[in-house]
Every structure is written in structure tokens, then in C-alpha cells.
Write an enzyme that holds these catalytic residues in place. Structure first.
Site: not given
Ligand code: UD1
Length: 422
Positions: A22-23, A118, A123, A306, A398
Site C-alpha cells: 500500500k505505502n 488523526c 502528524r 506500523d 484501508r
Molecule cells: C508513513 C506511512 C505510515 C507509517 C509512517 C512511519 C504512508 C502512506 N504512510 O506515514 O504507514 O506509519 O510513514 O513509518 O506511507 N513529521 C513531522 N513533519 C512532517 C512530516 C512528518 O513532524 O512534515 C513527523 C510525524 O508527525 C511523525 C514522523 O515525522 O512523528 C514520521 O512521519 P512520516 O514518516 O512522515 O509518516 P507518514 O509519511 O505520514
């Protein structure tokens, strides 16, 4: 709404094929917007999140056919017509933010509803946005929408303040058509990012350093549509290994990439399960001497956040003490209250969870609160004494393709009851 009814206590046994990731599929589908023409994607899982991202690319002017029997997806892009992704789509799935990179690269304009909080925490998307700014985009927040504008994205050197899967993917998709060279530092090393990068390279992008913390991208003028096979889902693979473990069964996952699940299999080995693997399979067998362990979630190649909830469900049944430390998301423990209702002994201290193994979990009416918390509840129910009814199973739809059918094939007693509960 549909519910799951699971009669616990059946040992799982047999083989289960792993679906496409999925990711990886989500950003790859969005990245198809970077080239006009027909992109063909194979091994795309039929999931609710995939349907949502397809609605997003459709609203931007693409057209698609999804042959769900063959997991084959054709996406046709004539030109990117629209530059706005409305609130209703972003609120269902945060990954909709992925369109910002391709939209900015192709049209210089992107209006995406600001994702809200969420179930697993706040996030934020600040890293995505400061990266686009560093590449020359102006960003404003207006009426709940992020508006990004640029005459032309320019290559730059940008160090992300934290490791983010989403920001790494988004900035890569922007940089492939930017002028000059972009160097991204502190990148996510997740296999999903490598898969996206390989897709972009096949389209004609010039990228080096995939799978390392420093990715270099030399912008090109144009990309070509291609045919691409999405990699296997390592989180789904880990989930079925853990499901086998909780029932003390013997399961083999096939069509997987063993290296991608090595943090999970190392933890299962540490608990006392016997793991074996070949080129594209991993098997698990129980042992008589199981024990608790310490697990810390980390960016890849560390233990994935995850799988934290599924692992916790397993930990509730392992004799002794397990310590689980969540370092990626600040509020990813919504499954705990439900596991406690099934008799689990769990204490939370900040981001540290102490799980004392109990002899038996017992059935209880329970409710999913997010995708992976949902998987944890299914895992707990597979081991629990009695019949468990699980509500809000749309969360699992999902991210797990044919969850009940795959578990049934492994010998679980699980039934999906249409309209069975609120
Ligand atoms: C992706 C995955 C999700 C997984 C996560 C961490 C997808 C669609 N989803 O989510 O399943 O749990 O990686 O492996 O691929 N953060 C910030 N600022 C930002 C972006 C992130 O502070 O602009 C923080 C987030 O709050 C979190 C951490 O960075 O604490 C990691 O988040 P991130 O790796 O971005 O997760 P997603 O890409 O949303």
C-alpha cells in the site's frame, strides 16, 4: 457497518501470499501524474486507500481502469487539468498530500486541503512544506487550504529536520522535474521510498542514493509513462507472521521480500519463535520456551511503527515482561484500552508500554480506531478464548487486502458480517 466475528483458539497453519505494498503503491500512483500517457501498474492491492488516491488523481484530470482480479491498474494522463484536492478527500486519507510534489512540478500550482489531526497523533506536514519552499515555491495557508505557487522549481540542498517517509516521497516527486540538482538529506530509507525511486528512474528520472539518507536528483525536462510492478507489502507480511505467532501456529508468507521484514523476524526470534526464509518467503514455527523482549519503533531498517500495535497484541500472550517503546508517533496506543478489555495486562508510561503476558486473552466486544490498531485487535481475537465481535472494521479495509479470506485460508474461524453493527 460490517463487523468481524472471530472464534479464537484455532492454530493458523499454511501459506499466505503477500499483496502489493500500500505505502509504495500510493506515491507511485500519484507519481504517474508526472508523465502524459498510459502508466500500467501491476501488483496494486485492492484497498480502500488505493480507491481514495485514485479518486484524487481522477479529480486532477487522470483516468483509470483497475482490474482488481489481476491487481492491474492503468492510469491515463492527458494533461493535469486541476490543481486542487478538496477537503473531503484529504480528510479520508492524509497521503493525499502526496499530490503537492507532482502538481508543483507539472503546473507550478497546488491547492491541497491542510490535513488535520488523526487517530495516531498530530502528524504535521511542515517538512514537506519547507522542502517545497527551499525549491522556490511560495506557500500560504488560506481557509484550511495549503496553497503553493512557483514559476519553476529549482534544485537545492535541503536537510529534513526529522526523518519523514511522506516528505521524502513528496520532495523526490517535485525534484525529478525541477531545474538543476536537488540533494535531500536525512531521507527516509524505507523500501517504499526505494520502490517509488525505482519507478521514477524507470520513467527517466535521474536519482542516486535511494535507500540511504542522502538522495541526489538531477532534474529532467520530461518523464515517460512506464509499466511497473509494485513491491510486496512488508507490513502485511509482518502482520501474518505475528498472527501465526499469536496462535502458536506454523505459517509461511510467500511472495515477500525477507530483508524487508528482518526487524520483525528478529523480534519474533528474540521472543523464541523459529524463523526460516528463502528468496521470497518467510516461515514461522512456535517453540515451547517463549519470553518477553524489548522493542523500540524506529525508521527503517528499525522496527516499524506500523507493526507496533500487532506486536503488542502478541506480547500480551508471551510469558514474562515485554517493553515496547514508540518513538515515531506520539499517540499510537489507542488499541491498548481494547486489549485491556480482553484481559491484557498493559501499563503505559509516556511512550513506553509494559506488557505482562497473561495466560489467556478472553473475548469481548471491541472496536477498531485505526488501521494498524485494527490489525492488533484481529490478532488478539485469534488467540482469545470465546467469540469476539470487532466493530469499525472499515479501518482494516484501508490497508489489508482480503484479510478475512486470507485468515480463513490459514484456518482461522473468522466471519465478516454485513451490516452487523454500528
Ligand atoms: C508513513 C506511512 C505510515 C507509517 C509512517 C512511519 C504512508 C502512506 N504512510 O506515514 O504507514 O506509519 O510513514 O513509518 O506511507 N513529521 C513531522 N513533519 C512532517 C512530516 C512528518 O513532524 O512534515 C513527523 C510525524 O508527525 C511523525 C514522523 O515525522 O512523528 C514520521 O512521519 P512520516 O514518516 O512522515 O509518516 P507518514 O509519511 O505520514
Amino acid at each position: 457497518m460490517d463487523i468481524y466475528r472471530i472464534k479464537g483458539g484455532k492454530k493458523l497453519s499454511g501459506e499466505v501470499p503477500v499483496s502489493g505494498a500500500k505505502n509504495a503503491a500510493l506515491p507511485i500512483i500519484v507519481a504517474s501524474l508526472l508523465a502524459d500517457g498510459e502508466t500500467i501498474l501491476k501488483n496494486v492491492p485492492d484497498l480502500k486507500d488505493i480507491r481514495t488516491i485514485l479518486q484524487v488523481v481522477k479529480c486532477l484530470g487522470a483516468d483509470y481502469d483497475f482490474d482488481t482480479d489481476k491487481n492491474s491498474l492503468r492510469i491515463r494522463v492527458n494533461t493535469v487539468k486541476n490543481n486542487e484536492v478538496p477537503y473531503d478527500l484529504v480528510k479520508t486519507m492524509r497521503a493525499s498530500i502526496y499530490v503537492m510534489g507532482p502538481l508543483l512540478a507539472r503546473t507550478g500550482e497546488a491547492d491541497v486541503s491542510m490535513p488535520g489531526g488523526c487517530a495516531i497523533g498530530e502528524r504535521p506536514v511542515d517538512i514537506h512544506l519547507s522542502g517545497f519552499e527551499a525549491m522556490g515555491a511560495g506557500i500560504t495557508l488560506e481557509h484550511g487550504y495549503i496553497k503553493a505557487r512557483t514559476d519553476a522549481l529549482k534544485g537545492t540542498e535541503f536537510k529534513m529536520r526529522g526523518i519523514s517517509v511522506g516528505a521524502t516521497a513528496n520532495l523526490m516527486m517535485a525534484a525529478v522535474l525541477a531545474k538543476g540538482i536537488t540533494v535531500l538529506d536525512n531521507c527516509a530509507r524505507e523500501p517504499d521510498i526505494v520502490d517509488l525511486g525505482n519507478f521514477l528512474i524507470k520513467m527517466g528520472a535521474k536519482i542516486t542514493g535511494l535507500g540511504t539518507e542522502r538522495i541526489e536528483i538531477e532534474g529532467v525536462k520530461k518523464l515517460q509513462p512506464v509499466t511497473y510492478h509494485v513491491m510486496p507489502d512488508r507490513i502485511e507480511a509482518g502482520t501474518y507472521l505475528i498472527a501465526g505467532a499469536v496462535t502458536r501456529g506454523e505459517v509461511k508468507i510467500t511472495g515477500a521480500t525477507p530483508e524487508h521484514v528482518s526487524a520483525c523476524t528478529a523480534t519474533l526470534t528474540d521472543m523464541g519463535f523459529a524463523i526460516d526464509s528463502g528468496k521470497d518467503w518467510v516461515s514461522l514455527q512456535p517453540s515451547k520456551s517463549l519470553k518477553g523482549t524489548i522493542v523500540r519503533t524506529l525508521p527503517y531498517p528499525g522496527f516499524p511503527t506500523d507493526l507496533q500495535a500487532p506486536l503488542m497484541a502478541l506480547a500480551t500472550t508471551i510469558p514474562g515482561i515485554n517493553v515496547i517503546i514508540e518513538t515515531i508517533f506520539e499517540n499510537r496506543f489507542t488499541h491498548v484500552a481494547e486489549l485491556r478489555r480482553m484481559g491484557a495486562d498493559i501499563t503505559i508510561e509516556g511512550n513506553v508500554v509494559i506488557v505482562k503476558g497473561v495466560k489467556d486473552l478472553m473475548s469481548a466486544p471491541i472496536m477498531m480506531s485505526d488501521l494498524r490498531a485494527g490489525a492488533a485487535l484481529v490478532i488478539a481475537a485469534l488467540a482469545a478464548k470465546g467469540e469476539t465481535e470487532i466493530r469499525r472494521i472499515y479501518h482494516c479495509d484501508r490497508g489489508y487486502e482480503q484479510l478475512d479470506k486470507k485468515l480463513t485460508a490459514l484456518g482461522a474461524d473468522i466471519e465478516r458480517i454485513k451490516g452487523g453493527g454500528l
